[in-house]
Design an enzyme around this catalytic site. Structure first.
Site, PDB file in Angstrom:
ATOM      1  N   ASP A   1       0.860  -1.182   0.000  1.00 48.90           N
ATOM      2  CA  ASP A   1       0.000   0.000   0.000  1.00 48.90           C
ATOM      3  C   ASP A   1       0.894   1.229   0.000  1.00 48.90           C
ATOM      4  O   ASP A   1       2.128   1.109  -0.012  1.00 48.90           O
ATOM      5  CB  ASP A   1      -0.952   0.001   1.194  1.00 48.90           C
ATOM      6  CG  ASP A   1      -2.315   0.594   0.830  1.00 48.90           C
ATOM      7  OD1 ASP A   1      -2.347   1.769   0.405  1.00 48.90           O
ATOM      8  OD2 ASP A   1      -3.331  -0.105   0.952  1.00 48.90           O
TER       9      ASP A   1
ATOM     10  N   HIS B   1      -2.631   3.161  -4.687  1.00 50.21           N
ATOM     11  CA  HIS B   1      -2.115   2.695  -3.391  1.00 50.21           C
ATOM     12  C   HIS B   1      -0.706   2.138  -3.553  1.00 50.21           C
ATOM     13  O   HIS B   1      -0.355   1.110  -2.963  1.00 50.21           O
ATOM     14  CB  HIS B   1      -3.042   1.636  -2.782  1.00 50.21           C
ATOM     15  CG  HIS B   1      -4.340   2.186  -2.268  1.00 50.21           C
ATOM     16  ND1 HIS B   1      -4.420   2.970  -1.142  1.00 50.21           N
ATOM     17  CD2 HIS B   1      -5.607   2.071  -2.744  1.00 50.21           C
ATOM     18  CE1 HIS B   1      -5.680   3.313  -0.935  1.00 50.21           C
ATOM     19  NE2 HIS B   1      -6.428   2.786  -1.897  1.00 50.21           N
TER      20      HIS B   1
ATOM     21  N   ASP C   1      -8.474  -0.603  -6.358  1.00 48.33           N
ATOM     22  CA  ASP C   1      -9.447   0.316  -5.768  1.00 48.33           C
ATOM     23  C   ASP C   1      -8.925   1.743  -5.680  1.00 48.33           C
ATOM     24  O   ASP C   1      -7.716   1.986  -5.668  1.00 48.33           O
ATOM     25  CB  ASP C   1      -9.837  -0.167  -4.365  1.00 48.33           C
ATOM     26  CG  ASP C   1      -8.640  -0.215  -3.422  1.00 48.33           C
ATOM     27  OD1 ASP C   1      -7.609  -0.780  -3.831  1.00 48.33           O
ATOM     28  OD2 ASP C   1      -8.727   0.308  -2.296  1.00 48.33           O
ATOM     29  N   GLU C   2      -9.850   2.657  -5.610  1.00 51.40           N
ATOM     30  CA  GLU C   2      -9.629   4.057  -5.237  1.00 51.40           C
ATOM     31  C   GLU C   2      -8.541   4.757  -6.053  1.00 51.40           C
ATOM     32  O   GLU C   2      -7.755   5.546  -5.528  1.00 51.40           O
ATOM     33  CB  GLU C   2      -9.312   4.156  -3.735  1.00 51.40           C
ATOM     34  CG  GLU C   2     -10.459   3.683  -2.858  1.00 51.40           C
ATOM     35  CD  GLU C   2     -10.183   3.834  -1.375  1.00 51.40           C
ATOM     36  OE1 GLU C   2     -11.144   4.037  -0.617  1.00 51.40           O
ATOM     37  OE2 GLU C   2      -9.006   3.728  -0.966  1.00 51.40           O
TER      38      GLU C   2
ATOM     39  N   GLU D   1      -4.638   1.330  10.173  1.00 50.15           N
ATOM     40  CA  GLU D   1      -4.273   2.711  10.486  1.00 50.15           C
ATOM     41  C   GLU D   1      -4.137   2.927  11.994  1.00 50.15           C
ATOM     42  O   GLU D   1      -3.214   3.609  12.461  1.00 50.15           O
ATOM     43  CB  GLU D   1      -5.323   3.690   9.945  1.00 50.15           C
ATOM     44  CG  GLU D   1      -5.313   3.857   8.442  1.00 50.15           C
ATOM     45  CD  GLU D   1      -6.323   2.957   7.766  1.00 50.15           C
ATOM     46  OE1 GLU D   1      -6.636   1.887   8.338  1.00 50.15           O
ATOM     47  OE2 GLU D   1      -6.794   3.311   6.667  1.00 50.15           O
TER      48      GLU D   1
END
Length: 768
Positions: A193, A268, A332-333, A476
């Site tokens: 990531d 990411h 993703d994202e 996180e």
């Protein structure tokens, strides 16, 4: 007639026609209990024929499992005619088609035990059930019963993000043990990531030399960490060598857990681009970020063939380490602003006849998929890979609710369900005021158990594409393994039953009762599990007639002993024991705990109730609130009940893109000196404090004059989950009081919702 009914009931029980359960998690498919017990002694032997290395591996694992429960190391010997007093384990020949590759049958009799399965995987799960039964007793006693058991879904997974926080090798082994204990069979290892590249790639050493390390900002909140200011400052990070990965994969294989690696792309990947910036669109060096990144614009360049050469090299080494059929590529994202400006990306779109950047991402994913397919592997990715079109051979992991999973299944894709609503274990699992900091949201043990992976919208044929589900653990706010344990346990137990046990057999009451034994197993194993299910929730009910509040106390735990106080003091075993709802007729603070076996099971949860001048008065709202956040209805803003930090607790009214404008009719002109408005801020859930609250008064309900304004002084960028009362202290006399709370017109810059309207949440308007 009564005797006949008893006789019939006894016959039905003996035939197993009434639902029975064993003290096992996840619950078996079928259990028929019998009288008596089987006792394991020093003389007990395990009769098992070992003909190959796989069977030898199983025997060694089974020996360790049984020893950990009984304290006795049973001797494994070849089957003999002497079965009394022993445990006979054998592979079926011919196969039992009903139980499949992972099922087993278990017959515990007074003088012997039979465990049968088609494979060593089934035998392994059967031994796990024996271990659970032993740990529910004195460690040597097995209650007599017949068990038939097999899983509902083939994919029963747990994910772990080791990028945001690196987890040591020792914890990864423990994580696999937890999977095996729960009969779960997929470990989704999120190795890459933005915040760290965690796997050694020999052809590209800078991926770990550079990409595995970031500036140490561990003393700051994840969302407020700045980029490095100098190259030589302390670093945080770590990575797994290829030898460590091989050993972990082999360890998991022996425990019938498949390790599926995730190598993120095209977004990411800032850790990779910090090491090799030439594979981005700009070629710009940016350091590995120490915290939150949004939006994800610094991504792999889709216009450079060199990017794909790099990724194929990486995946080749990854496939050499992981024999899994699936390779997860993220997907993703990805914010595609750099692609929009990149000449090479635009040329790729022209050359390939792609109409937009979504189709360019689809091209990217398909190109990687072809490479994986050529090497005998299948691609799996987050549900964004559906955007722009995708070959049906790809498998989708649906995280943005059930809708993407439904669309994918209807299009012929296999789907692993993993919705954030039920399967994100980085969310709170209890009242946030009693929990360590989490990402947001609230997913309790009971909510996990309520999850149904197969959407009702799917036909029977479409439903076959739902191959299972998994929970995701983003780290996180989980700096170490102990914290991860707290977040996954006991919710992992609930999910394991969702995925293993028959849908129709789910029973929350029975499950919560069996969790009593599961908690003791966790204690035996030294697991740092959460006791959030023991937190006591106060459910209030306003009586508008006499302006009192009836309070009911409850918890998710089985048959709890609840003790409470109403004066704000900490409850103990000497406090009043809760037996029935009680009445609040003045402002009071209720605190309650569960005490079991003389021990307090969780921190006390305090709830304040306010009996004030506006309680149960008529309220008119200029703008309707969201139907999803209706609170308690007509008197929600004046019911004397404050909300908690959990915006799903049923005590908040939520407004999206609208102000709260509420006019309260006190019934007659009254004097007061304070108007207080309770508001919530949850930055991660797009909920922000109002910019200000204005109070106006009137005698006729038509002509209002301003009494005063209170400004909010807390920044919308403050990531702490918090509550405040915006209070106007000013003497007045009026019948009507109008309160306007002005919503934040849009989420702040650098927020995931930048440009979109934020939410405004209000719980109570108190007039005193």
């Amino acid at each position: 007639m009564k005797r006949l009914s008893i006789f019939i009931a006894a016959m039905l029980i003996s035939l197993g026609m009434f639902a029975q359960t064993a003290d096992i998690v996840p619950s078996p498919v079928s259990v028929v209990k019998k009288d008596g017990v089987f006792k394991i002694s020093d003389n007990t032997k395990v009769l098992f024929k070992i003909t190959n290395e796989t069977e030898k591996e199983f025997s060694e694992l089974a020996k360790d499992i049984l020893k950990s429960a009984a304290g006795i190391t049973p001797e494994f010997v070849a089957p003999t005619t002497q079965k009394e007093g022993n445990i006979l384990i054998q592979l079926n020949n011919p196969l039992d088609t009903k139980i499949g590759n992972e099922g087993y049958t278990l017959s515990i009799q007074n003088d012997r035990v039979f465990l049968n399965a088609n494979t060593t995987a089934g035998l392994f799960y059967g031994v796990q059930s024996i271990w659970q039964l032993l740990t529910s007793t004195d460690g040597t006693t097995l209650p007599c019963m017949d068990v038939t058991d097999y899983p509902r879904f083939g994919w029963r997974g747990l994910h772990l993000d080791v990028s945001r926080h690196f987890m040591p090798v020792e914890f990864i082994y423990k994580y696999i043990d937890y999977l095996a204990l729960h009969k779960m069979n997929v470990f989704h290892w999120h190795l890459v990531d933005d915040q760290g590249w965690r796997i050694e790639i020999k052809k590209y050493p800078k991926l770990t030399e550079v990409g595995a390390w970031r500036a140490d900002r561990e003393d700051l909140d994840w969302k407020s960490r700045n980029e490095p200011v100098k190259e030589n400052e302390p670093k945080y990070g770590g990575f797994y060598t290829q030898e460590e990965v091989k050993d972990i994969v082999e360890y998991a294989r022996k425990k019938h857990v498949t390790v599926i690696p995730e190598i993120e792309m095209p977004a990411h990947v800032m850790s990779a681009l910090a090491a090799y910036p030439e594979y981005s669109c700009t070629g710009e060096y940016k350091p590995v970020p120490p915290g939150k990144v949004w939006p994800n614009t610094h991504i792999f360049c889709a216009g450079k063939d060199e990017t794909f050469n790099f990724l194929e090299d990486v995946l080749t080494e990854v496939m050499g380490l992981f024999p899994s059929t699936y390779i997860h590529i993220g997907g993703d994202e990805a914010t595609k602003t750099e692609w929009e400006k990149c000449e090479l990306c635009q040329k790729r779109m022209t050359d390939e006849g792609l109409k937009d950047e979504h189709e360019l991402q689809a091209y990217f994913i398909k190109r990687i998929e072809k490479f994986l397919n050529k090497n005998g592997r299948h691609l799996i990715g987050w549900d964004e890979i559906l955007e722009g079109g995708l070959d049906p051979t790809a498998t989708i992991m649906s995280w943005r609710g059930s809708k993407p999973g439904i669309e994918a299944a209807q299009a012929g894709h296999d789907v692993v369900m993993s919705p954030a609503s039920h399967c994100y274990f980085d969310y709170y699992q209890g009242n946030p005021s009693l929990e360590p900091q989490a990402f947001g949201g609230n997913i309790t043990l009971k909510k996990v158990y309520s999850y149904e992976p197969v959407p009702e919208e799917l036909s029977a044929d479409e439903a076959k594409h739902i191959i299972g589900a998994q929970a995701n653990i983003w780290t996180e706010y989980m700096p170490n393994g102990r914290h991860v344990e707290y977040m996954i346990m006991p919710r992992m137990s609930a999910l394991s039953e969702v995925l293993w046990s028959p849908k129709d057999a789910k029973d929350w009451g029975d499950f919560s009762k069996r969790m009593e034994s599961q908690y003791k197993r966790f204690d035996k194993l030294g697991v740092n599990y959460a006791t959030s299910a023991f937190q006591v929730t106060a459910k209030p009910e306003l009586n508008p007639e006499n302006k009192t509040i009836k309070v009911s106390l409850s918890t998710e735990a089985w048959n709890p002993d609840i003790y409470y106080t109403t004066d704000g003091s900490e409850p103990t075993a000497q406090s009043k024991k809760y037996t029935e709802p009680f009445i609040i007729c003045k402002s009071q603070s209720v605190k309650a705990v569960v005490i079991k076996d003389g021990k307090q099971k969780s921190q006390s949860l305090g709830t304040d109730f306010f009996i004030h001048k506006a309680v149960a008065c008529k309220v008119d709202q200029k703008y309707p609130n969201s139907k999803s956040y209706e609170s308690t209805g007509e008197y929600a803003l004046v019911n004397g009940i404050k909300g908690s930090k959990d915006h799903h607790d049923g005590n908040w009214k939520g407004f999206n893109g609208k102000d709260l404008v509420a006019t309260i009719d006190l019934g007659e002109s009254q004097s007061f000196s304070k108007v207080s408005t309770g508001v919530l801020q949850n930055n991660g859930a797009w909920i922000f404090y109002p910019t200000h609250v204005t109070v106006e008064v009137s005698e006729d309900g038509e002509n209002f004059k301003k009494l005063g304004t209170v400004k909010n002084k807390v920044s919308a960028n403050d990531g702490d989950l918090q509550i405040q009362d915006l209070v106007l202290n000013k003497k007045a006399k009026a019948r009507y009081v109008r309160v306007t709370a002005a919503h934040l017109t849009s989420c702040p810059k650098n927020h995931a919702g930048a440009g979109y309207p934020g939410w405004l949440f209000v719980d109570e308007i108190i007039i005193e």
